[in-house]
Design an enzyme around this catalytic site. Structure first.
Site: not given
Length: 238
Positions: A64, A177, A195
């Site tokens: 991520c 994240h 995201d």
């Protein structure tokens, strides 16, 4: 433990469960009617259109950070992009070309695959590309300082924000994240997160207060709070 004590314990546990449910964060996803309307009417929405075209889904569950930073670097004006053998002759940051001798000296690709990146490692890696980087820890921010940081960054076409937060605080699946922040709506006091785990969630709106709570959590790999990375191009402006 007798029956009376067991009954009291059960009541307490049920009460805590209901309290947790009552405090659960309600996110607004961009692929809903309300989510898209909020974007169109948001005070600060131009960076969504600058960053979103460059956001690729993370290649695996640990990337991520590289996926977010590659998107940010590609979206910044005038930043020099690398040319990879796969995409030659077109320059473009990918999650693979993000790893080079400079970033590998901070953390190897193999180690990143195992445990991801900390906030400081992410800032150091971004800095190695010649951009100006500031790292902010969640436990050092207030709602007002975060709001000012967000609106100032979103007002500058040469600046980007990458957020490091704990998904569980937002009632999402997963834990630590990274993803880019790309819009702010003052009427709802909420921000839009693009995201990079597209296989899990579309972009979503979250209140600024709840985002701060998710940032003000401890990363066990660094023993420090999560937070955000502010990236600004060092190239001269027109």
């Amino acid at each position: 433990m007798n029956k009376t004590s067991m009954r009291r314990l059960l009541i307490i546990l049920l009460g805590l469960s209901f309290a947790a449910l009552a405090q659960a964060t309600e996110l607004l996803y961009l692929n809903s009617a309300g989510g898209s309307q909020r974007l169109l009417h948001a005070d600060y929405n131009s960076q969504y259109f600058a960053v979103q075209p460059f956001v690729d889904t993370q290649e695996n569950l640990a990337f991520c950070g590289p996926a977010s930073m590659a998107a940010v670097l590609n979206s910044l004006p005038r930043e020099t992009r690398p040319i990879s053998p796969q995409l030659k002759p077109f320059p473009y940051f990918t999650q693979d070309t993000f790893f080079n001798p400079r970033t590998l000296a901070i953390k190897s690709r193999e180690a990143t695959l195992k445990s991801g990146l900390t906030l400081q490692q992410s800032g150091d890696m971004m800095r190695s590309f010649g951009v100006h980087v500031d790292v902010f820890y969640g436990d050092q921010l207030s709602e007002s300082s975060l709001r000012n940081l967000v609106t100032t960054a979103l007002s500058d076409p040469n600046t980007r924000l990458v957020i490091n937060f704990d998904r569980q605080v937002l009632d999402q699946l997963g834990r630590g994240h990274f993803s880019p922040l790309a819009a702010y709506d003052s009427s709802s006091d909420s921000v839009l997160i693009i995201d990079v785990a597209k296989f899990k969630y579309p972009p979503f709106w979250v209140s600024l207060a709840d985002l701060l709570k998710a940032m003000n959590t401890t990363d066990p790999d660094s023993a420090r709070s999560r937070g955000l990375v502010r990236v600004t191009t060092n190239q001269p402006r027109d």
